[in-house]
Every structure is written in structure tokens, then in C-alpha cells.
Scaffold this motif. Structure first.
Motif, PDB file in Angstrom:
ATOM      1  N   LYS A  29     106.732  52.107 -74.311  1.00 17.81           N
ATOM      2  CA  LYS A  29     105.354  52.491 -74.041  1.00 17.81           C
ATOM      3  C   LYS A  29     105.235  53.008 -72.614  1.00 17.81           C
ATOM      4  O   LYS A  29     106.020  52.635 -71.742  1.00 17.81           O
ATOM      5  N   LYS A  30     104.252  53.874 -72.396  1.00 14.69           N
ATOM      6  CA  LYS A  30     103.985  54.317 -71.034  1.00 14.69           C
ATOM      7  C   LYS A  30     102.485  54.541 -70.854  1.00 14.69           C
ATOM      8  O   LYS A  30     101.767  54.878 -71.791  1.00 14.69           O
ATOM      9  N   TYR A  31     102.053  54.312 -69.620  1.00 16.57           N
ATOM     10  CA  TYR A  31     100.652  54.477 -69.231  1.00 16.57           C
ATOM     11  C   TYR A  31     100.591  55.620 -68.231  1.00 16.57           C
ATOM     12  O   TYR A  31     101.314  55.626 -67.232  1.00 16.57           O
ATOM     13  N   LEU A  32      99.716  56.612 -68.517  1.00 16.01           N
ATOM     14  CA  LEU A  32      99.604  57.793 -67.667  1.00 16.01           C
ATOM     15  C   LEU A  32      98.194  57.881 -67.112  1.00 16.01           C
ATOM     16  O   LEU A  32      97.231  57.450 -67.748  1.00 16.01           O
ATOM     17  N   TRP A  33      98.064  58.440 -65.904  1.00 15.81           N
ATOM     18  CA  TRP A  33      96.739  58.664 -65.338  1.00 15.81           C
ATOM     19  C   TRP A  33      96.732  59.953 -64.525  1.00 15.81           C
ATOM     20  O   TRP A  33      97.760  60.388 -64.004  1.00 15.81           O
ATOM     21  N   ASP A  34      95.571  60.567 -64.457  1.00 18.83           N
ATOM     22  CA  ASP A  34      95.363  61.775 -63.656  1.00 18.83           C
ATOM     23  C   ASP A  34      94.082  61.610 -62.857  1.00 18.83           C
ATOM     24  O   ASP A  34      93.051  61.221 -63.401  1.00 18.83           O
ATOM     25  N   LEU A  35      94.156  61.903 -61.586  1.00 16.58           N
ATOM     26  CA  LEU A  35      92.967  61.953 -60.754  1.00 16.58           C
ATOM     27  C   LEU A  35      92.583  63.419 -60.639  1.00 16.58           C
ATOM     28  O   LEU A  35      93.315  64.231 -60.071  1.00 16.58           O
ATOM     29  N   ILE A  36      91.441  63.776 -61.203  1.00 21.51           N
ATOM     30  CA  ILE A  36      91.040  65.179 -61.340  1.00 21.51           C
ATOM     31  C   ILE A  36      89.906  65.487 -60.377  1.00 21.51           C
ATOM     32  O   ILE A  36      88.829  64.901 -60.465  1.00 21.51           O
ATOM     33  N   TYR A  37      90.168  66.379 -59.446  1.00 20.33           N
ATOM     34  CA  TYR A  37      89.160  66.814 -58.482  1.00 20.33           C
ATOM     35  C   TYR A  37      88.763  68.240 -58.828  1.00 20.33           C
ATOM     36  O   TYR A  37      89.614  69.118 -58.944  1.00 20.33           O
ATOM     37  N   SER A  38      87.475  68.471 -59.007  1.00 18.45           N
ATOM     38  CA  SER A  38      87.002  69.802 -59.388  1.00 18.45           C
ATOM     39  C   SER A  38      85.964  70.286 -58.390  1.00 18.45           C
ATOM     40  O   SER A  38      84.991  69.593 -58.101  1.00 18.45           O
ATOM     41  N   LEU A  39      86.185  71.458 -57.847  1.00 16.59           N
ATOM     42  CA  LEU A  39      85.232  72.111 -56.956  1.00 16.59           C
ATOM     43  C   LEU A  39      84.958  73.498 -57.531  1.00 16.59           C
ATOM     44  O   LEU A  39      85.810  74.374 -57.497  1.00 16.59           O
ATOM     45  N   GLU A  40      83.781  73.673 -58.118  1.00 19.54           N
ATOM     46  CA  GLU A  40      83.450  74.911 -58.804  1.00 19.54           C
ATOM     47  C   GLU A  40      82.305  75.638 -58.113  1.00 19.54           C
ATOM     48  O   GLU A  40      81.405  75.014 -57.549  1.00 19.54           O
ATOM     49  N   LYS A  41      82.339  76.944 -58.168  1.00 20.51           N
ATOM     50  CA  LYS A  41      81.252  77.759 -57.625  1.00 20.51           C
ATOM     51  C   LYS A  41      80.180  77.984 -58.693  1.00 20.51           C
ATOM     52  O   LYS A  41      80.498  78.318 -59.831  1.00 20.51           O
ATOM     53  N   VAL A  42      78.930  77.791 -58.312  1.00 22.69           N
ATOM     54  CA  VAL A  42      77.805  78.134 -59.175  1.00 22.69           C
ATOM     55  C   VAL A  42      77.129  79.340 -58.544  1.00 22.69           C
ATOM     56  O   VAL A  42      76.398  79.230 -57.552  1.00 22.69           O
ATOM     57  N   MET A  43      77.390  80.526 -59.078  1.00 24.68           N
ATOM     58  CA  MET A  43      76.913  81.747 -58.460  1.00 24.68           C
ATOM     59  C   MET A  43      75.402  81.906 -58.644  1.00 24.68           C
ATOM     60  O   MET A  43      74.873  81.739 -59.732  1.00 24.68           O
ATOM     61  N   ILE A  44      74.716  82.238 -57.550  1.00 24.23           N
ATOM     62  CA  ILE A  44      73.288  82.528 -57.572  1.00 24.23           C
ATOM     63  C   ILE A  44      73.087  84.021 -57.788  1.00 24.23           C
ATOM     64  O   ILE A  44      72.261  84.454 -58.585  1.00 24.23           O
ATOM     65  N   ASP A  45      73.831  84.796 -57.055  1.00 25.13           N
ATOM     66  CA  ASP A  45      73.913  86.233 -57.262  1.00 25.13           C
ATOM     67  C   ASP A  45      75.323  86.642 -56.867  1.00 25.13           C
ATOM     68  O   ASP A  45      76.204  85.782 -56.769  1.00 25.13           O
ATOM     69  N   LYS A  46      75.583  87.913 -56.645  1.00 24.23           N
ATOM     70  CA  LYS A  46      76.947  88.351 -56.369  1.00 24.23           C
ATOM     71  C   LYS A  46      77.403  88.029 -54.953  1.00 24.23           C
ATOM     72  O   LYS A  46      78.550  88.295 -54.596  1.00 24.23           O
ATOM     73  N   THR A  47      76.526  87.465 -54.146  1.00 23.24           N
ATOM     74  CA  THR A  47      76.876  87.151 -52.754  1.00 23.24           C
ATOM     75  C   THR A  47      76.832  85.662 -52.462  1.00 23.24           C
ATOM     76  O   THR A  47      77.670  85.154 -51.710  1.00 23.24           O
ATOM     77  N   PHE A  48      75.893  84.945 -53.032  1.00 27.00           N
ATOM     78  CA  PHE A  48      75.696  83.542 -52.671  1.00 27.00           C
ATOM     79  C   PHE A  48      75.960  82.611 -53.852  1.00 27.00           C
ATOM     80  O   PHE A  48      75.778  82.972 -55.011  1.00 27.00           O
ATOM     81  N   TYR A  49      76.369  81.378 -53.516  1.00 24.14           N
ATOM     82  CA  TYR A  49      76.689  80.384 -54.530  1.00 24.14           C
ATOM     83  C   TYR A  49      76.439  78.976 -53.994  1.00 24.14           C
ATOM     84  O   TYR A  49      76.242  78.763 -52.796  1.00 24.14           O
ATOM     85  N   ARG A  50      76.444  78.027 -54.906  1.00 25.93           N
ATOM     86  CA  ARG A  50      76.458  76.612 -54.552  1.00 25.93           C
ATOM     87  C   ARG A  50      77.742  75.990 -55.094  1.00 25.93           C
ATOM     88  O   ARG A  50      78.347  76.517 -56.021  1.00 25.93           O
ATOM     89  N   ASN A  51      78.131  74.858 -54.530  1.00 26.04           N
ATOM     90  CA  ASN A  51      79.318  74.162 -55.010  1.00 26.04           C
ATOM     91  C   ASN A  51      78.940  73.024 -55.944  1.00 26.04           C
ATOM     92  O   ASN A  51      78.010  72.268 -55.671  1.00 26.04           O
ATOM     93  N   HIS A  52      79.666  72.915 -57.036  1.00 30.13           N
ATOM     94  CA  HIS A  52      79.561  71.767 -57.934  1.00 30.13           C
ATOM     95  C   HIS A  52      80.888  71.019 -57.816  1.00 30.13           C
ATOM     96  O   HIS A  52      81.956  71.606 -57.996  1.00 30.13           O
ATOM     97  N   VAL A  53      80.848  69.721 -57.517  1.00 29.52           N
ATOM     98  CA  VAL A  53      82.079  68.985 -57.259  1.00 29.52           C
ATOM     99  C   VAL A  53      82.044  67.639 -57.974  1.00 29.52           C
ATOM    100  O   VAL A  53      80.995  66.996 -58.066  1.00 29.52           O
ATOM    101  N   TYR A  54      83.181  67.259 -58.550  1.00 29.78           N
ATOM    102  CA  TYR A  54      83.288  65.916 -59.122  1.00 29.78           C
ATOM    103  C   TYR A  54      84.716  65.405 -58.981  1.00 29.78           C
ATOM    104  O   TYR A  54      85.669  66.172 -58.787  1.00 29.78           O
ATOM    105  N   LEU A  55      84.848  64.087 -59.059  1.00 32.01           N
ATOM    106  CA  LEU A  55      86.146  63.435 -59.025  1.00 32.01           C
ATOM    107  C   LEU A  55      86.177  62.427 -60.166  1.00 32.01           C
ATOM    108  O   LEU A  55      85.277  61.596 -60.297  1.00 32.01           O
TER     109      LEU A  55
END
Length: 371
Positions: free
Chosen positions: A225-251
Motif C-alpha cells: 500500500k502507499k499513501y500519496l499527497w499533493d499540495l496544490i497552489y493555484s494563482l489564476e488571473k481573472v481578466m477584467i478587460d484586455k489590460t487589467f485583471y485580479r488574482n484568484h488564489v487558493y492552496l
């Protein structure tokens, strides 16, 4: 925020209901999400299907739907898909995994690997045992992805590959065809290409207890048997228009257990738990911390725990400003029913791209979900 709270309320109902009641609630929830725009010509539903691909209004809707689908058995999850006219990667590849889990000998196991090498991601360990995964790397999104790894959030198409994900902002048919196999980002064309190691590099802070974040997690073995884990960090852009965006982040942490038989590693149903959780998220105008309660769940497909989930309120300049400063401390012990790990102790000191400017994260407590 109301939608998030509503989604969490639905989850509480799920755990209290029998499965038929869950199905009714799921259909009712889907109908609400899909018909919320009735009478408003310029507004689309929160979730719908476009060219065979799920489209979510935003990340909060995406995450609440994932959370909802994880509570259903396969029969009711597939009924939800049929109701929308959608086929998920989980449904599409289920016959392959069923065939793999029902091989009768080591010879059959290796014949399976040869037969489907071009369809699935099949690897072999140092002992010659094979392992079978989806043909793309995904943070456990198989319930919402298409068979070729696509999902749309807002106006951005996300395409998951084996070694990277492609984000095509302001996606339409022409842009998707042009950039669906992109290898590098293009600021001028609003296309981001994030290789799997990119997010892991961002987590190279001071890490104790011999956790390798370069590999985004690890595994330990005990016999067959084996136990596996992943720590997933996500930093995504949420585009407002073609120039500006906000960041969406989770861990978040993904837990999974496998056992070895007939020449291969196979998922099986077991109990997962997490405890001793402490999280601190600091920015210029935010000081948030919490101690998590112990959580446990039993299932075959593994378990996810989201430590935090935030979005920047201020618009950033695409291609000019760097990532916002975010200092993170996470400590958590986690285990399956048969193997445990002392836990993550992550200290990550964020950095700003422009030292003359400071970026402020939302001043609300992180949402933590376990599913």
C-alpha cells in the motif's frame, strides 16, 4: 459571498440527506443555476455547456459545483451531466479504469498498458508495477473537465495538458483553435501557459519535516500500500478587460491511497483525515489566521482539503505588475487509514513585482472546504 454561503448550506444538507434526496437537491440546484438569468437577455446562466465544454460564471461557482459533484455517487453524477448535455473526463475514462481494476493477471495488466499507452498516462515504477492516470495533469478537476482536459471559467478557456495548463483569455472559437497547443505565454495575445513546476517554484519557502514542494507533495509505502499527497497552489488571473485583471488564489491538499496487486497500483476505498491545521494568510491590509477542526472522510477517489481561497479586490496591470505580496503559513497533519505523515509546515514569503506599489487582498476570512 451569499453564493458561497448558500453552497456551503447545500453541502450540509447533502450530508444529512439520503441519496434520492441528494439527487433531487442536485437537480434543483442545477435548475437554479441554469435558469437564474431568465428574463435577462444579456446575462448567461451560472453554469452551462458550450461546444461540449462546461462554462462557469466565476471561480466560486466552479468550486461550489465541484464540491457538490464530489458528494454524489456515479449514477447521480452522470444524471447531472446528462441533464446539462455534458460528458466529463471522469465519465469518459471510467470504462478504462474499470477494465484496469478488473485485470485477472500480471500479464493482462501489462497488456492493458500496451493497449492504452496512447490514451492514458501510464507509468512504471522501479519494481515494474504500472500506474494509470488521466492523460493530463489536473488538480482533481476530472468531474468538470472534458475528455481532452478543457473547462471555461468566465471568458477564459483552461486547457490541461500532461506538463502544463493553457489559459486563453477572451476565448472564442478562433482563439481556442490558434492557442490550444500553445507552449509559451503571450501578453499581447492574452494567453498564459503555466508549466506544472511554475506553481511549485512559488512555494519554495522554508519547509520543514522533509517535505519536497519541488515535487508538490510525495508518498510513503508500507508493503503493498502507499499513501500519496499533493499540495496544490493555484494563482489564476481573472481578466477584467484586455489590460487589467485580479488574482484568484487558493492552496489545497489532495490525499490519495493505492494498493498493489497483479502488477499494478490501484485506487481503493479508505479513510482520509487531516488535523492539527493552522493557517495564517498575511498581506498589507489583511491579517487572517485560523485553527482547523479535524476532518475525516472515506472514499475511493481520494480527498481534498482547501486551506484558503482568496481574490484580489484591486485591479492589476496585465504584463506590467507582478504577483501581489502574500505571506502564508500552513501547518497540518494528514493521513490515510493505514499511513500518516507528520504534516506540512510551510512558510512562504510572497514578494511584490513593484516595490513602489502594494497589493491588498480581500479582508475576509478564507473559505475552507473539505470534500
Amino acid at each position: 459571498m451569499k453564493k458561497v454561503l448558500f453552497s456551503l448550506y447545500i453541502l450540509a444538507v447533502f450530508f444529512a440527506c439520503s441519496q434520492p434526496e441528494v439527487e433531487n437537491l442536485t437537480q434543483e440546484r442545477t435548475m437554479r443555476l441554469s435558469s437564474r438569468s431568465m428574463g435577462m437577455e444579456d446575462q448567461k446562466p451560472d453554469v452551462y455547456v458550450e461546444s461540449g465544454c462546461l462554462v462557469f460564471k466565476n471561480f466560486n461557482v466552479r468550486d461550489s459545483i465541484i464540491n457538490m459533484l464530489e458528494q454524489l455517487n456515479d449514477e447521480h453524477r452522470i444524471a447531472w451531466e446528462k441533464n446539462l448535455g455534458f460528458v466529463s473526463a471522469k465519465t469518459y475514462y471510467a470504462p478504462y479504469f474499470y477494465e484496469y481494476d478488473n485485470v485477472k493477471s500480471e500479464e493482462e495488466c501489462h497488456l492493458f498498458a500496451e493497449k492504452y499507452a496512447s490514451i492514458l498516462n501510464i507509468t512504471t515504477d522501479e519494481e515494474g508495477c504500472i500506474d494509470v492516470e488521466y492523460p493530463f495533469t489536473t488538480p482533481r478537476f476530472e468531474v468538470i473537465l472534458t475528455a481532452d482536459g478543457r473547462v471555461k471559467v468566465g471568458n477564459a478557456m483552461y486547457i490541461y495538458k500532461t506538463n502544463r495548463r493553457i489559459v486563453i483569455h477572451f476565448a472564442d472559437v478562433r482563439r481556442i483553435n490558434n492557442y490550444k497547443n500553445a507552449l509559451v505565454s503571450s501578453e499581447n495575445d492574452n494567453v498564459d501557459v503555466i508549466y506544472n513546476n511554475d506553481a511549485q517554484v512559488m512555494l519554495r519557502g522554508s519547509v520543514s519535516r522533509d517535505i519536497s514542494l519541488v515535487n508538490s507533495g510525495g508518498f510513503i509505502k508500507s508493503g503493498k500500500k502507499k499513501y500519496l499527497w499533493d499540495l496544490i497552489y493555484s494563482l489564476e488571473k481573472v481578466m477584467i478587460d484586455k489590460t487589467f485583471y485580479r488574482n484568484h488564489v487558493y492552496l489545497k491538499l489532495h490525499q490519495r491511497a493505492k494498493k498493489k496487486y497483479l502488477g499494478g497500483w490501484h485506487d481503493y476505498s479508505t479513510s482520509y483525515s487531516i488535523h492539527g491545521t493552522y493557517v495564517s494568510v498575511q498581506s498589507n491590509d489583511i491579517s487572517t489566521q485560523y485553527y482547523g477542526d479535524e476532518h475525516s472522510i472515506t472514499r475511493k477517489s481520494g480527498a481534498n482539503y482547501t486551506f484558503f481561497h482568496l481574490e484580489t479586490p484591486r485591479a492589476l496591470n496585465y504584463g506590467v505588475e507582478g504577483h501581489p505580496r502574500l505571506d502564508i503559513v500552513v501547518r497540518a497533519d494528514h493521513k490515510s487509514s493505514f499511513l500518516g505523515w507528520p504534516g506540512y509546515h510551510l512558510n512562504y514569503e510572497g514578494s511584490v513585482g513593484n516595490i513602489t506599489d502594494f497589493y491588498v487582498f480581500a479582508s475576509s476570512f478564507p473559505n475552507k472546504l473539505y470534500y
